[in-house]
Design a protein around this motif. Structure first.
Motif, PDB file in Angstrom:
ATOM      1  N   GLY A  18       0.819  -1.211   0.000  1.00  0.00           N
ATOM      2  CA  GLY A  18       0.000   0.000   0.000  1.00  0.00           C
ATOM      3  C   GLY A  18       0.848   1.253   0.000  1.00  0.00           C
ATOM      4  N   MET A  19       1.929   1.237   0.784  1.00  0.00           N
ATOM      5  CA  MET A  19       2.767   2.432   0.886  1.00  0.00           C
ATOM      6  C   MET A  19       3.636   2.639  -0.348  1.00  0.00           C
ATOM      7  SD  MET A  19       3.811   2.875   4.893  1.00  0.00           S
ATOM      8  CE  MET A  19       4.611   1.289   5.118  1.00  0.00           C
ATOM      9  N   THR A  20       4.169   1.570  -0.940  1.00  0.00           N
ATOM     10  CA  THR A  20       5.000   1.766  -2.132  1.00  0.00           C
ATOM     11  C   THR A  20       4.150   2.197  -3.329  1.00  0.00           C
ATOM     12  OG1 THR A  20       4.926  -0.625  -2.530  1.00  0.00           O
ATOM     13  CG2 THR A  20       6.921   0.269  -1.499  1.00  0.00           C
ATOM     14  N   ILE A  21       2.919   1.711  -3.417  1.00  0.00           N
ATOM     15  CA  ILE A  21       2.037   2.169  -4.492  1.00  0.00           C
ATOM     16  C   ILE A  21       1.712   3.648  -4.307  1.00  0.00           C
ATOM     17  CG2 ILE A  21      -0.267   1.943  -5.512  1.00  0.00           C
ATOM     18  CD1 ILE A  21      -0.059  -1.072  -5.000  1.00  0.00           C
ATOM     19  N   ALA A  22       1.455   4.052  -3.071  1.00  0.00           N
ATOM     20  CA  ALA A  22       1.222   5.475  -2.800  1.00  0.00           C
ATOM     21  C   ALA A  22       2.459   6.299  -3.155  1.00  0.00           C
ATOM     22  CB  ALA A  22       0.859   5.670  -1.324  1.00  0.00           C
ATOM     23  N   TYR A  23       3.626   5.771  -2.847  1.00  0.00           N
ATOM     24  CA  TYR A  23       4.909   6.427  -3.151  1.00  0.00           C
ATOM     25  C   TYR A  23       5.049   6.654  -4.656  1.00  0.00           C
ATOM     26  CZ  TYR A  23      10.104   6.755  -3.163  1.00  0.00           C
ATOM     27  OH  TYR A  23      11.419   7.129  -3.336  1.00  0.00           O
ATOM     28  N   GLU A  24       4.748   5.637  -5.445  1.00  0.00           N
ATOM     29  CA  GLU A  24       4.860   5.753  -6.902  1.00  0.00           C
ATOM     30  C   GLU A  24       3.750   6.620  -7.488  1.00  0.00           C
ATOM     31  OE1 GLU A  24       7.318   4.871  -8.740  1.00  0.00           O
ATOM     32  OE2 GLU A  24       8.419   3.856  -7.146  1.00  0.00           O
ATOM     33  N   LEU A  25       2.552   6.556  -6.921  1.00  0.00           N
ATOM     34  CA  LEU A  25       1.464   7.420  -7.391  1.00  0.00           C
ATOM     35  C   LEU A  25       1.822   8.891  -7.217  1.00  0.00           C
ATOM     36  CD1 LEU A  25      -1.736   5.613  -6.050  1.00  0.00           C
ATOM     37  CD2 LEU A  25      -1.243   6.125  -8.453  1.00  0.00           C
ATOM     38  N   CYS A 157       9.519   0.250   6.742  1.00  0.00           N
ATOM     39  CA  CYS A 157       8.138   0.715   6.664  1.00  0.00           C
ATOM     40  C   CYS A 157       7.924   2.020   7.430  1.00  0.00           C
ATOM     41  CB  CYS A 157       7.190  -0.372   7.177  1.00  0.00           C
ATOM     42  SG  CYS A 157       7.060  -1.788   6.051  1.00  0.00           S
ATOM     43  N   GLN A 158       8.587   2.187   8.557  1.00  0.00           N
ATOM     44  CA  GLN A 158       8.450   3.432   9.314  1.00  0.00           C
ATOM     45  C   GLN A 158       9.070   4.611   8.555  1.00  0.00           C
ATOM     46  OE1 GLN A 158       6.743   4.196  12.076  1.00  0.00           O
ATOM     47  NE2 GLN A 158       5.979   2.100  12.178  1.00  0.00           N
ATOM     48  N   VAL A 159      10.224   4.372   7.953  1.00  0.00           N
ATOM     49  CA  VAL A 159      10.867   5.437   7.168  1.00  0.00           C
ATOM     50  C   VAL A 159      10.001   5.795   5.966  1.00  0.00           C
ATOM     51  CG1 VAL A 159      12.867   5.994   5.721  1.00  0.00           C
ATOM     52  CG2 VAL A 159      13.201   4.889   7.943  1.00  0.00           C
ATOM     53  N   LEU A 160       9.443   4.796   5.320  1.00  0.00           N
ATOM     54  CA  LEU A 160       8.573   5.038   4.172  1.00  0.00           C
ATOM     55  C   LEU A 160       7.315   5.797   4.594  1.00  0.00           C
ATOM     56  CD1 LEU A 160       7.928   4.655   1.193  1.00  0.00           C
ATOM     57  CD2 LEU A 160       7.122   2.338   1.720  1.00  0.00           C
ATOM     58  N   LYS A 161       6.761   5.438   5.731  1.00  0.00           N
ATOM     59  CA  LYS A 161       5.591   6.162   6.256  1.00  0.00           C
ATOM     60  C   LYS A 161       5.909   7.640   6.435  1.00  0.00           C
ATOM     61  CE  LYS A 161       3.317   6.807  10.732  1.00  0.00           C
ATOM     62  NZ  LYS A 161       3.279   6.326  12.133  1.00  0.00           N
ATOM     63  N   ASN A 162       7.032   7.947   7.054  1.00  0.00           N
ATOM     64  CA  ASN A 162       7.397   9.348   7.281  1.00  0.00           C
ATOM     65  C   ASN A 162       7.618  10.092   5.969  1.00  0.00           C
ATOM     66  OD1 ASN A 162       7.261   9.022  10.076  1.00  0.00           O
ATOM     67  ND2 ASN A 162       9.421   8.452  10.241  1.00  0.00           N
ATOM     68  N   ASP A 163       8.190   9.403   4.999  1.00  0.00           N
ATOM     69  CA  ASP A 163       8.393  10.005   3.684  1.00  0.00           C
ATOM     70  C   ASP A 163       7.059  10.349   3.038  1.00  0.00           C
ATOM     71  OD1 ASP A 163      10.513  10.350   1.336  1.00  0.00           O
ATOM     72  OD2 ASP A 163       8.747   9.390   0.482  1.00  0.00           O
ATOM     73  N   LEU A 164       6.098   9.449   3.140  1.00  0.00           N
ATOM     74  CA  LEU A 164       4.779   9.692   2.557  1.00  0.00           C
ATOM     75  C   LEU A 164       4.058  10.836   3.265  1.00  0.00           C
ATOM     76  CD1 LEU A 164       3.524   6.020   1.975  1.00  0.00           C
ATOM     77  CD2 LEU A 164       4.591   7.571   0.336  1.00  0.00           C
ATOM     78  N   LEU A 165       4.178  10.885   4.567  1.00  0.00           N
ATOM     79  CA  LEU A 165       3.567  11.994   5.316  1.00  0.00           C
ATOM     80  C   LEU A 165       4.148  13.328   4.870  1.00  0.00           C
ATOM     81  CD1 LEU A 165       3.432  10.437   8.908  1.00  0.00           C
ATOM     82  CD2 LEU A 165       1.457  11.070   7.497  1.00  0.00           C
ATOM     83  N   LYS A 167       5.215  14.036   2.051  1.00  0.00           N
ATOM     84  CA  LYS A 167       4.756  14.322   0.690  1.00  0.00           C
ATOM     85  C   LYS A 167       3.270  14.688   0.646  1.00  0.00           C
ATOM     86  CE  LYS A 167       8.069  11.618  -2.073  1.00  0.00           C
ATOM     87  NZ  LYS A 167       9.127  11.436  -1.076  1.00  0.00           N
ATOM     88  N   GLY A 168       2.632  14.717   1.808  1.00  0.00           N
ATOM     89  CA  GLY A 168       1.232  15.125   1.864  1.00  0.00           C
ATOM     90  C   GLY A 168       0.225  13.996   1.775  1.00  0.00           C
ATOM     91  N   ILE A 169       0.693  12.763   1.822  1.00  0.00           N
ATOM     92  CA  ILE A 169      -0.225  11.618   1.799  1.00  0.00           C
ATOM     93  C   ILE A 169      -0.773  11.405   3.210  1.00  0.00           C
ATOM     94  CG2 ILE A 169      -0.360   9.116   1.471  1.00  0.00           C
ATOM     95  CD1 ILE A 169       1.751   9.488  -0.752  1.00  0.00           C
ATOM     96  N   ARG A 170      -2.081  11.226   3.316  1.00  0.00           N
ATOM     97  CA  ARG A 170      -2.715  11.116   4.628  1.00  0.00           C
ATOM     98  C   ARG A 170      -2.921   9.658   5.025  1.00  0.00           C
ATOM     99  NH1 ARG A 170      -7.499  14.809   6.386  1.00  0.00           N
ATOM    100  NH2 ARG A 170      -6.755  13.840   8.308  1.00  0.00           N
ATOM    101  N   PHE A 171      -2.676   9.370   6.289  1.00  0.00           N
ATOM    102  CA  PHE A 171      -2.944   8.055   6.865  1.00  0.00           C
ATOM    103  C   PHE A 171      -4.138   8.168   7.810  1.00  0.00           C
ATOM    104  CE2 PHE A 171       1.386   7.537   5.488  1.00  0.00           C
ATOM    105  CZ  PHE A 171       1.555   6.190   5.246  1.00  0.00           C
ATOM    106  N   PHE A 172      -5.017   7.185   7.740  1.00  0.00           N
ATOM    107  CA  PHE A 172      -6.125   7.089   8.679  1.00  0.00           C
ATOM    108  C   PHE A 172      -6.011   5.746   9.384  1.00  0.00           C
ATOM    109  CE2 PHE A 172      -7.446  10.173   5.576  1.00  0.00           C
ATOM    110  CZ  PHE A 172      -8.200  11.102   6.294  1.00  0.00           C
TER     111      PHE A 172
END
Length: 416
Positions: A18-25, A157-165, A167-172
């Motif tokens: 889920g996170m890598t797809i969000a990263y590429e999107l 996964c934690q580093v990737l999560k912080n990177d996505l945050l 970049k403005g990607i929201r986690f719920f």
């Protein structure tokens, strides 16, 4: 309950896929509004954070498979991500050893697959093997994989999560999927309206896919993976040592893994579990899951599909530490098996079963249409493949638009 949450892309599941797809999107569409919903309180609470952390090379898989294509590239991309973000990569390498003439045939088949898959892989004799891993034991030949490595999957996964945050990607979080209602996805705490939904829900991907009209032929059968950690002070091996696997099923057999921190463990098991999150005792027990899984496991046992009876019995015996540790003795010249004395936390493999053929699916399966995409059977080596597979999914989604058939398009596109 919030009802005005509108996004271009809504991903279900905050695991590695889920996170890598969000990263590429986000790279492909910088202005896209992207959200990830997750039923747990943090990322990687299941398979993504409980796997071995091995970055596989890509020689196990038949050349026409998605696994073959994306393992090699995923290994490289994952290492690049780790090095760019200060995550340790243990370049511990791997050897695959044989015990007899029959296993040599499978070893040569792995060598053939590796060459066809473009993987750096070497067939070595016993003398050459000793220079790589002095304690490894083989019959005539072994395979040497210099690109196999290990990382800490939770750290990744934690580093990737912080990177996505950032970049403005929201986690719920604490926002588990309940149902689909038209264009809306209803969770425990919110109602989301998304232009496109991507299902990466792991153990529950098949159930969610059915809400969207997919996964009719499949169900997930969970298998519990357990490792024993070595407590001795003197390290018996410094390289991952694997047996020749049974190429008829997706499990690789009990092997030695060197973690990113240098610890040694043996495993995993592949024990049939009785509900989807059957990690320990009766935790997360769900009666409906139990009844459904027992029904299918009963059919597998009765018909002995893919030799299920032998698999089930051999896995049950691995609950005994002495027996389990003894399985690893044949791979090395010497080791104090009694020092493998600490069970590590269990993981669950979300293995897809074809309900009609009663066979385990060996490859990733992706289904979808103009509204949604569903990643099914994202089992090992999905962690290794994640960045490469995510890049492919995003590229093909953008290229195909409403005609989302990634399994077919795989054969008609070039390498990533």
């Amino acid at each position: 309950m919030a009802t005005d949450l509108k996004y271009d892309y809504l991903l279900i599941g905050a695991g590695i896929m889920g996170m890598t797809i969000a990263y590429e999107l986000k790279k492909a569409e910088p202005d896209a509004r992207i959200a990830i919903i997750e039923k747990e309180q943090n990322v990687a609470m299941h398979a993504s954070g409980r796997n071995s952390g091995v970055l596989h090379a890509g020689f196990y898989y038949s050349p026409d498979s998605m696994k073959a294509r994306f393992t090699r590239d995923g290994n490289k991309l994952m290492k690049e991500f780790c090095r760019n973000n200060g995550i340790k990569v243990n370049e511990c390498k791997k050897v695959v050893v044989a015990q007899n003439e029959e296993e040599l045939k499978a070893l040569f088949e792995l060598e053939r697959r590796g060459k066809e898959n473009g993987v750096e892989l070497y067939l070595v004799n016993e003398e050459e093997l000793q220079k790589i891993e002095p304690n490894a034991k083989t019959y005539k030949y072994a395979l040497f994989s210099p690109t196999t490595a290990t990382v800490d999957p939770r750290e990744v996964c934690q580093v990737l999560k912080n990177d996505l945050l950032n970049k403005g990607i929201r986690f719920f979080f604490n926002s588990g999927y309940i149902e689909r209602n038209g264009n809306n996805v209803i969770t425990k705490s919110h109602i989301f309206n998304a232009r496109f939904v991507i299902n990466c829900a792991g153990l529950y991907a098949d159930k969610i896919a059915r809400d969207f009209g997919f996964s009719d032929s499949y169900t997930i059968i969970p298998f519990k993976g357990r490792y024993l950690k070595y407590s001795g002070e003197v390290r018996p091996v410094s390289t991952n040592i694997y047996p020749v696997p049974n190429l008829e099923n997706p499990f690789l057999g009990v092997h030695y893994t060197i973690t990113s921190k240098g610890d040694i463990k043996i495993g995993p098991t592949a024990m049939p579990a009785f509900w989807r999150e059957n990690y320990k005792g009766l935790s997360n027990f769900r009666l409906n899951e139990f009844l459904e899984i027992i029904y299918f496991e009963g059919k597998l046992f009765f018909r002995n599909a893919f030799n299920f009876r032998k698999l089930a019995w051999s896995e049950i015996k691995k609950n005994n530490k002495k027996y389990f540790a003894g399985l690893a003795l044949s791979l090395v010249k010497s080791v104090d098996a009694s020092k493998f004395d600490q069970w590590l936390p269990s993981g669950i493999r979300a293995q897809l079963l074809n309900k009609e053929s009663l066979q385990l699916e060996m490859d990733f399966i992706v289904e979808g249409d103009e509204n949604s995409l569903h990643l099914l059977n994202a089992v090992s080596p999905a962690f290794t493949c994640s960045f490469a597979l995510a890049k492919f999914i995003v590229q093909e989604k953008l290229r195909l638009g409403n005609k989302v058939d990634l399994t077919t398009s795989l054969s008609s596109t070039g390498t990533i």
